[in-house]
Write an enzyme that holds these catalytic residues in place. Structure first.
Site, PDB file in Angstrom:
ATOM      1  N   GLY B   9       0.849  -0.910  -0.036  1.00 21.92           N
ATOM      2  CA  GLY B   9      -0.004   0.180  -0.111  1.00 21.92           C
ATOM      3  C   GLY B   9       0.924   1.253   0.442  1.00 21.92           C
ATOM      4  N   ALA B  12      -0.636   7.141   2.749  1.00 21.87           N
ATOM      5  CA  ALA B  12       0.060   7.872   3.788  1.00 21.87           C
ATOM      6  C   ALA B  12       0.722   6.789   4.378  1.00 21.87           C
ATOM      7  CB  ALA B  12      -1.283   8.711   4.465  1.00 21.87           C
ATOM      8  N   CYS B  46      -8.981  13.100   1.440  1.00 21.62           N
ATOM      9  CA  CYS B  46      -9.897  14.005   1.976  1.00 21.62           C
ATOM     10  C   CYS B  46      -9.980  15.380   1.108  1.00 21.62           C
ATOM     11  CB  CYS B  46      -9.144  14.595   3.421  1.00 21.62           C
ATOM     12  SG  CYS B  46      -8.067  13.279   4.159  1.00 21.62           S
ATOM     13  N   GLY B 288      -2.673   2.784   9.609  1.00 27.14           N
ATOM     14  CA  GLY B 288      -3.727   3.678   8.790  1.00 27.14           C
ATOM     15  C   GLY B 288      -5.095   3.281   8.876  1.00 27.14           C
ATOM     16  N   ASP B 289      -5.798   3.075   7.850  1.00 28.65           N
ATOM     17  CA  ASP B 289      -7.327   2.866   7.890  1.00 28.65           C
ATOM     18  C   ASP B 289      -7.718   1.379   8.037  1.00 28.65           C
ATOM     19  OD1 ASP B 289      -7.218   5.444   7.372  1.00 28.65           O
ATOM     20  OD2 ASP B 289      -8.409   5.359   5.346  1.00 28.65           O
ATOM     21  N   GLY B 307      -6.484  10.640   7.594  1.00 31.75           N
ATOM     22  CA  GLY B 307      -5.305  10.806   7.302  1.00 31.75           C
ATOM     23  C   GLY B 307      -4.364  11.200   8.303  1.00 31.75           C
TER      24      GLY B 307
END
Lengths: 463, 463
Positions: B9, B12, B46, B288-289, B307
């Site tokens: 990935g 961020a 975002c 992260g997410d 983020g």
């Protein structure tokens, strides 16, 4: 039995103490007498520059509560009444009618509240009493300036002193169309921030069209035959001036307290305990610009004239008077100001203050934008952080920027209040969305850089 | 010996981990390979609503760092490369080329970083795959929406879901001149705040000319013969729609982790320790997410796609990979959003969350202005605070207001982070000047009212 509370001074602290005591204690328990030597109560001195600039059109807009409103709340408010002496043993204040048409007299008290405020610093310079030279302390001052500016063709304003009032009045004069020169003896304007940050303020002020003369002590004023100021004399030059504003700061007004024998602290303010009782006198209270407060970082006593402290002191005194418990937790020197579009915030200790307090510290300065960099209108701000050597504890922060910059100082204030370290702050959960900040908010970026500075700088303990 | 770090990935968390590890560890020590299935790296999801709205004109403005820049920094970045499996015992990832023209293969790792992000929630509703129905997750989504809107005469937009993305996309559509209807099954929009605060958001959105239908589950979509959406069907009505935006939130994308046998937490995110190591696997990291993080107030695991957390996780993982020490201190649910001129902020626990966590609490809601009330442009904001019963500890805060309102949530976030009580916060030294706040800033007024609510409400302990 009804206790009589006598309050000296009818502005933020005095009226807040009076109202809080009455609200909690009830008028059956307390008789509250407030003696105020001026014409107004509960007004916003901080609002005067905005009144001069024209943002505020009516003087009364700056008055949160007029005398009648206080009287309706049950307060025995006596205007234009100056307290001339306090006898702490007899528990009596002596007063006189300022205008000569009221009554002079004495008044016994059970509790006394001193809320005598601050006096503007007014050095004994040659010509300082000329017409056209103004302080900015009271609504009367504001009226005098406005009267002077209205209907005259004044071109050149000189502002002496580049602190809060100075820069705010410089903006007001500029917006009224005058040519503005700001003179200060310090190396950079706005000594509430460090000189490197002050240099940013200077650049911005010059960019607005102001002339900023620093390192320039004022030596006197040239006065015309009509008694009006003509120029400001410095060591280097004579600055023509049609109007002069003095913004040289204030000192606690402690003459009454001092003459009564109350203890005055190292800062020049009345010394109190945390409940705002004067040292050694359980029934004499003091708060607002006239007192010394505890600085939570330096551990020293400081005198900071600011409406926000004055209001808090008043509320705490009132709570205590009514039998409750209120303690003032001290200050950390948080402040904010604006000059046209420039915003300035500070909290904690600056470099000179940190050194004076004995701290070893590192600094970190960063630039960041106020919103996500890709949005229109993104503007840069500069953030400087002081952190203690080795421990990394945050000691101070300063912000100079444009829109939506300076109020971020409250995040540092809250962090410093709680004794946070720079590293912990770096990973704190602050809000993020593109219209409000980059993904790493400026305060987090500054904390991160301070963390690195602490790591890089800290010497080991001696073996 | 060179260690190979494989990162899954390239947004961020992944790129921040890769860059931090290389910067601290050096390319002599580490070979860093990043596998990214999409077309872009390090972009601001975002920012997509602001791109659609027209504030951001170029897609590339939303890309913080393009693939070439990462490669120049020494990262072996392979785009359009999907990781299909992880063998934790053999320490091997299997990958395939998404476009079919690259290489499939396997790659051994010494350390693995999972930064697989989140997947938008997309319920299996009748017609959901019709043309003209868009998610807002990736830059590809943003491009698809812009392509669709450009050069067509679309009149009516329906936004399904009134959370962050929903309200931000509603603004974007409104500003592009479309009629906007927002549909949500909850009783009030923006369930990230309590319903009483959500009602203020509804009023404001309606005031902007949007139609807000709450308590309204979507049942399906009417699709025309051309395959394009015609309407959104709810239980009550059929809402004509030329374009539909789905803003139903996201879920952690954990399929790879789950299939590999890693532990998934109660929130649906990958479970890690504080250093972001997957439970039981010292060389597998996730952030992260896609992960679960610790909520400092509830003590529970939560999955929050944001983020700011993703960037912090990446930096912590990178620091740890390079032999340093980084620990994620958890979250408190801070968030902020904007719909046209309306600002919304929240931190800590809402009422439902506080109840679910087992807290007994009081609430206090106040209105205050963003600047001194006497200045032009003063606007009101509503601030709600939750404080624990008896202790008075702050549990949460929510703000709905206009200009310069919502960023104040960071003061509450910092206070809550530090476990402050409402009473202590009331007397905290926050900044004050008329252009920035009334003399009692809104957050202090709210803390004061919460203190009173605690005093009034707290029952005594049972004897």
């Amino acid at each position: 039995m009804t206790r009589r509370i006598v309050v000296v001074g009818g502005d933020a602290t005095g009226m807040s103490a009076a109202n809080t005591a009455l609200r909690h204690g009830g008028s059956a328990s307390y008789e509250v007498v407030v003696l105020e030597c001026g014409h107004y109560t509960s007004y916003s001195a901080c609002g005067i520059p905005y009144w001069i600039a024209g943002d505020v059109t009516e003087r009364d807009d700056l008055i949160a509560r007029a005398p009648e409103q206080h009287r309706e709340a049950g307060i025995d408010l006596r205007m234009r009444t100056e307290v001339t002496a306090v006898d702490l043993d007899k528990q009596v204040v002596s007063f006189r009618a300022v205008d000569g048409d009221g009554q002079d007299g004495e008044l016994e008290y059970d509790d006394l509240v001193l809320a005598t405020g601050a006096r503007p610093i007014r050095p004994p310079l040659d010509g300082i009493d000329a017409e056209g030279i103004f302080g900015v302390q009271s609504l009367e001052d504001g009226e005098a300036i406005l009267d002077d500016l209205t209907g005259r063709d004044l071109r050149r304003a000189v502002v002496v002193g580049a602190g809060y009032i100075g820069v705010e009045m410089a903006e007001a004069m500029l917006r009224r169309g005058l040519e503005v020169t700001v003179v200060d003896q310090a190396p950079e304007p706005f000594t509430q921030v460090d000189p490197d940050m002050g240099a940013l303020v200077r650049e911005a002020m010059e960019g607005m069209g102001m002339t900023v003369l620093t390192g320039t002590p004022v030596e006197g004023f040239d006065v015309g035959d009509d008694g009006r100021v003509r120029a400001v004399r410095t060591g280097d030059a004579t600055l023509p001036a049609d109007v002069v504003v003095l913004g040289l700061g204030v000192r606690p007004n402690v003459s009454l307290a001092s003459e009564a024998g109350l203890t005055i602290g190292e800062s020049g303010g009345i010394a109190t305990d945390v409940r705002m009782r004067c040292v050694g006198h359980g029934n004499v209270w003091a708060g607002g610009d006239c007192v010394q407060t505890h600085h939570r970082l330096s551990g020293r006593g400081v005198a900071i004239a600011l409406g926000t402290h004055a209001n808090k002191h008043g509320r705490i005194i009132g709570t205590n008077l009514a039998g409750g418990y209120g303690a003032f937790p001290g200050v950390i020197g948080t402040a904010i100001s604006k000059v046209c579009s420039l915003e300035i915030g500070r909290t904690g200790l600056g470099e000179a203050e940190a050194t004076a307090a004995g701290f070893a510290y590192v600094t970190a300065t960063i630039e960041s934008s106020n919103v996500a960099g890709y949005l229109p209108g993104a503007e840069m701000m500069t953030v400087k952080v002081l952190a203690e050597q080795r421990s990394g504890r945050l000691l101070g922060a300063q912000i100079v920027g444009r829109a939506n910059a300076a109020k971020r100082i409250d995040v540092f204030a809250t962090a410093i209040w709680n004794g946070m370290g720079a590293e912990e702050m770096t990973f704190m959960d602050l809000s993020y969305a593109p219209p409000f900040s980059p993904v790493w908010d400026a305060v987090l970026v500054a904390a991160r850089k301070a963390t690195k500075a602490v790591e890089a700088d800290s010497p080991a303990s001696p073996a």
